[in-house]
Design a protein around this motif. Structure first.
Motif, mmCIF file in Angstrom:
data_model
loop_
_atom_site.group_PDB
_atom_site.id
_atom_site.type_symbol
_atom_site.label_atom_id
_atom_site.label_comp_id
_atom_site.label_asym_id
_atom_site.label_seq_id
_atom_site.Cartn_x
_atom_site.Cartn_y
_atom_site.Cartn_z
ATOM 1 N N VAL A 239 74.700 24.698 41.985
ATOM 2 C CA VAL A 239 73.309 24.606 41.531
ATOM 3 C C VAL A 239 73.261 24.277 40.046
ATOM 4 O O VAL A 239 72.505 23.392 39.612
ATOM 5 N N ARG A 240 74.058 24.975 39.253
ATOM 6 C CA ARG A 240 74.050 24.735 37.806
ATOM 7 C C ARG A 240 74.513 23.330 37.458
ATOM 8 O O ARG A 240 73.938 22.672 36.589
ATOM 9 N N ASP A 241 75.541 22.848 38.153
ATOM 10 C CA ASP A 241 76.020 21.483 37.894
ATOM 11 C C ASP A 241 74.930 20.456 38.186
ATOM 12 O O ASP A 241 74.719 19.509 37.420
ATOM 13 N N GLU A 242 74.216 20.631 39.310
ATOM 14 C CA GLU A 242 73.166 19.683 39.681
ATOM 15 C C GLU A 242 71.996 19.774 38.698
ATOM 16 O O GLU A 242 71.434 18.743 38.301
ATOM 17 N N LEU A 243 71.628 20.990 38.295
ATOM 18 C CA LEU A 243 70.542 21.131 37.324
ATOM 19 C C LEU A 243 70.907 20.514 35.978
ATOM 20 O O LEU A 243 70.060 19.870 35.332
ATOM 21 N N MET A 244 72.137 20.682 35.561
ATOM 22 C CA MET A 244 72.561 20.095 34.281
ATOM 23 C C MET A 244 72.446 18.571 34.334
ATOM 24 O O MET A 244 72.047 17.933 33.351
ATOM 25 N N ARG A 245 72.781 17.987 35.475
ATOM 26 C CA ARG A 245 72.647 16.526 35.621
ATOM 27 C C ARG A 245 71.181 16.109 35.506
ATOM 28 O O ARG A 245 70.842 15.159 34.789
ATOM 29 N N ILE A 246 70.301 16.860 36.187
ATOM 30 C CA ILE A 246 68.873 16.540 36.173
ATOM 31 C C ILE A 246 68.288 16.720 34.772
ATOM 32 O O ILE A 246 67.530 15.881 34.273
ATOM 33 N N ARG B 123 66.687 13.918 32.248
ATOM 34 C CA ARG B 123 65.293 14.007 31.801
ATOM 35 C C ARG B 123 65.201 13.988 30.274
ATOM 36 O O ARG B 123 64.298 13.359 29.713
ATOM 37 N N ARG B 124 66.110 14.663 29.589
ATOM 38 C CA ARG B 124 66.078 14.651 28.120
ATOM 39 C C ARG B 124 66.257 13.234 27.601
ATOM 40 O O ARG B 124 65.579 12.812 26.647
ATOM 41 N N PHE C 120 64.889 23.742 19.685
ATOM 42 C CA PHE C 120 64.794 23.300 21.077
ATOM 43 C C PHE C 120 65.855 24.024 21.896
ATOM 44 O O PHE C 120 66.956 24.291 21.415
ATOM 45 N N MET C 121 65.525 24.331 23.135
ATOM 46 C CA MET C 121 66.489 25.001 23.997
ATOM 47 C C MET C 121 67.587 24.031 24.430
ATOM 48 O O MET C 121 67.346 22.832 24.590
ATOM 49 N N SER C 122 68.767 24.581 24.653
ATOM 50 C CA SER C 122 69.875 23.765 25.158
ATOM 51 C C SER C 122 69.702 23.529 26.653
ATOM 52 O O SER C 122 68.906 24.202 27.315
ATOM 53 N N GLU C 123 70.459 22.587 27.179
ATOM 54 C CA GLU C 123 70.411 22.310 28.616
ATOM 55 C C GLU C 123 70.784 23.546 29.433
ATOM 56 O O GLU C 123 70.191 23.814 30.483
ATOM 57 N N MET C 124 71.770 24.313 28.925
ATOM 58 C CA MET C 124 72.189 25.509 29.658
ATOM 59 C C MET C 124 71.088 26.560 29.674
ATOM 60 O O MET C 124 70.852 27.210 30.697
ATOM 61 N N GLU C 125 70.398 26.730 28.558
ATOM 62 C CA GLU C 125 69.308 27.706 28.502
ATOM 63 C C GLU C 125 68.166 27.300 29.435
ATOM 64 O O GLU C 125 67.574 28.138 30.124
ATOM 65 N N ILE C 126 67.871 26.004 29.473
ATOM 66 C CA ILE C 126 66.819 25.518 30.370
ATOM 67 C C ILE C 126 67.233 25.726 31.820
ATOM 68 O O ILE C 126 66.428 26.135 32.660
ATOM 69 N N SER C 127 68.498 25.470 32.126
ATOM 70 C CA SER C 127 69.004 25.700 33.482
ATOM 71 C C SER C 127 68.828 27.163 33.880
ATOM 72 O O SER C 127 68.376 27.467 34.991
#
Length: 474
Positions: free
Chosen positions: A228-235, A239-240, A268-275
């Protein structure tokens, strides 16, 4: 000289011994809540799993205290607060005596390894006011037509051509598809499936026995969480890039808004924080809402008189509109009996069982000391079926919610206080929109009249709640 060594050691150890004795005496002077820690290492995990949360709590309230009792679950010393006063105390003590806490097993399944030892505040990196702003009624009004359109499409594709359907898995599909659409604008079925399949592994295993061995539910949850985290990081990364290239300043969905908002430090939040935040939103909007939808439809299938009243209300709304007109906020506000029926379902079969906290200082409650570092838990099960608060508590009676409704802190499916579930209004809209579309098309009959309910993260019908669909006019 060698003869003197034992005496020298005794003199050196004496102060330490005195400190230990004094500390032990100080600890024993505290009156801890009554209860038991259960078995060494295992605590009362087995009893909690075998009895289910409702009976576990009821038994211990009767045996130890109706106000607060101690136990040991998930390797933690824990105080269970009970009754309306216990709920009120915990809800009003946030950030004064208590702070949010998740079990380590849950954090390992959901979060990046870098965040497992972090506090929940560090994990989210998101102002709670931001969530309230995007989930308040005024902001959610715009989602109602889309919820309605997706509910219609879902029923067209998954219900209309069948005589019997399994409500729980189909509810999970609808709520997850809707969350992906509203939170991240995902519409591609394959893209959603890449999130949905591993996410189901996570929710099925994150509260199981935390044994990380091949073949266990917990091991599958950890593997699913990584997917899930890998797929969210890609998305999120994609988007960014789109936002930067298009120089967008307004978010079209929750993901874009998160990418554009700054955290409490002005960064700004990092990709990991947004995930982390999106995963938290998916957990809240997926498992519990699916369970809520399933329970509501279960009671409508079991109780014809309740179904008939809901049907009358919903058909009056449908007949006031054109066949292609989508639901609006004004329509939702007319669904008063339907929402009372849904709330009674939430009382009898609450989708969320309660919430954990961690004590940040010693404090006293009901004459008992709760030491710093202990975990606490408030539960729907100490009030929802308690005859002290609800007469004839096993009876399904939507009229309980007419007028001023139940007494404060007795009906708590969404928690309370500053950490009341920010998605409460989102859940209300989703449940009512789905109820409207189902009863408008079908009458329901349970295919397995005595189907049992078991507890995972939420209450789940053993066979998925198969129901016979009886189209109106047939």
């Amino acid at each position: 000289m060698e003869i003197m060594i034992p005496y020298l050691l005794a003199l050196l150890l004496l102060p330490l011994s005195l400190i230990f004795i004094l500390r032990k005496r100080d600890s024993s002077s505290k009156t801890l809540p009554p209860g038991t820690s259960g078995w060494p290492l295992l605590g009362e995990n087995m009893e909690f799993a075998l009895l289910g949360p409702q009976k576990f709590i009821k038994d211990r309230m009767e045996k130890y205290s109706p106000e607060v009792f101690q136990t040991s679950i998930m390797g933690e010393k824990m105080a269970f607060f009970c009754g309306a006063q216990g709920n009120k105390f915990l809800f009003s003590s946030e950030n004064k005596l208590l702070t949010s806490w998740w079990p380590q097993s849950m954090k390992k399944a959901l979060l990046f390894p870098e965040f497992v030892e972090s506090s929940l505040k560090e994990v989210s990196a998101l102002k709670r006011s931001f969530l309230h702003d995007i989930l308040k009624p005024e902001a959610l009004k715009q989602y109602i037509p889309l919820m309605d359109a997706m509910a219609r499409e879902h029923l067209d594709e998954n219900w209309d051509s069948n005589r019997v359907v399994k409500v729980f898995p189909l509810s999970k599909k609808y709520t997850f598809d809707l969350a992906c659409r509203l939170f991240m604008s995902l519409v591609d079925p394959e893209e959603i499936k890449r999130l949905a399949d591993p996410f189901t592994l996570v929710t099925n295993g994150m509260f199981s026995m935390p044994i990380d061995l091949p073949g266990t539910a917990y091991n599958r949850a950890i593997k699913g969480g990584k997917m899930v985290r890998d797929e969210l990081m890609r998305i999120i990364t994609q988007r960014r890039k789109e936002l930067t290239e298009n120089q967008e300043t307004e978010g079209r969905d929750l993901l874009s808004k998160m990418l554009l908002v700054t955290n409490e430090d002005g960064q700004f939040m990092s990709e990991m924080e947004i995930s982390n935040n999106i995963i938290g939103m998916l957990v809240a909007s997926f498992e519990t809402t699916s369970s809520a939808v399933t329970s509501v439809l279960k009671y409508l299938a079991e109780l014809p008189h309740v179904y008939d009243e809901v049907y009358r209300e919903q058909m009056a709304i449908a007949k006031s509109k054109g066949a292609e007109d989508l639901l609006t906020w004004e329509d939702i506000e007319k669904m008063k009996y339907s929402w009372n029926a849904a709330r009674e379902s939430l009382r009898l079969t609450p989708p969320a069982q309660g919430s954990f906290r961690e004590t940040i200082t010693d404090f006293t409650y009901a004459g008992f000391t709760i030491p710093k570092g202990w975990k606490t838990f408030w539960s729907v099960h100490s009030t929802h079926k308690n005859p002290k608060y609800f007469s004839d508590p096993e009876k399904f009676d939507p009229s309980r919610f007419e007028g001023s409704g139940p007494a404060p802190f007795t009906f708590v499916p969404f928690g309370g206080g500053p950490r009341m579930c920010p998605g409460k209004e989102y859940a209300r809209l989703e449940v009512l929109v789905f109820m409207h579309n189902v009863v408008k098309r079908f009458k329901l009959e349970k295919d397995i009249p005595d189907e049992k309910i078991v507890f995972h993260a939420s209450p789940v019908p053993v066979y998925g709640l198969p129901v016979r669909l009886l189209p109106h006019g047939n």
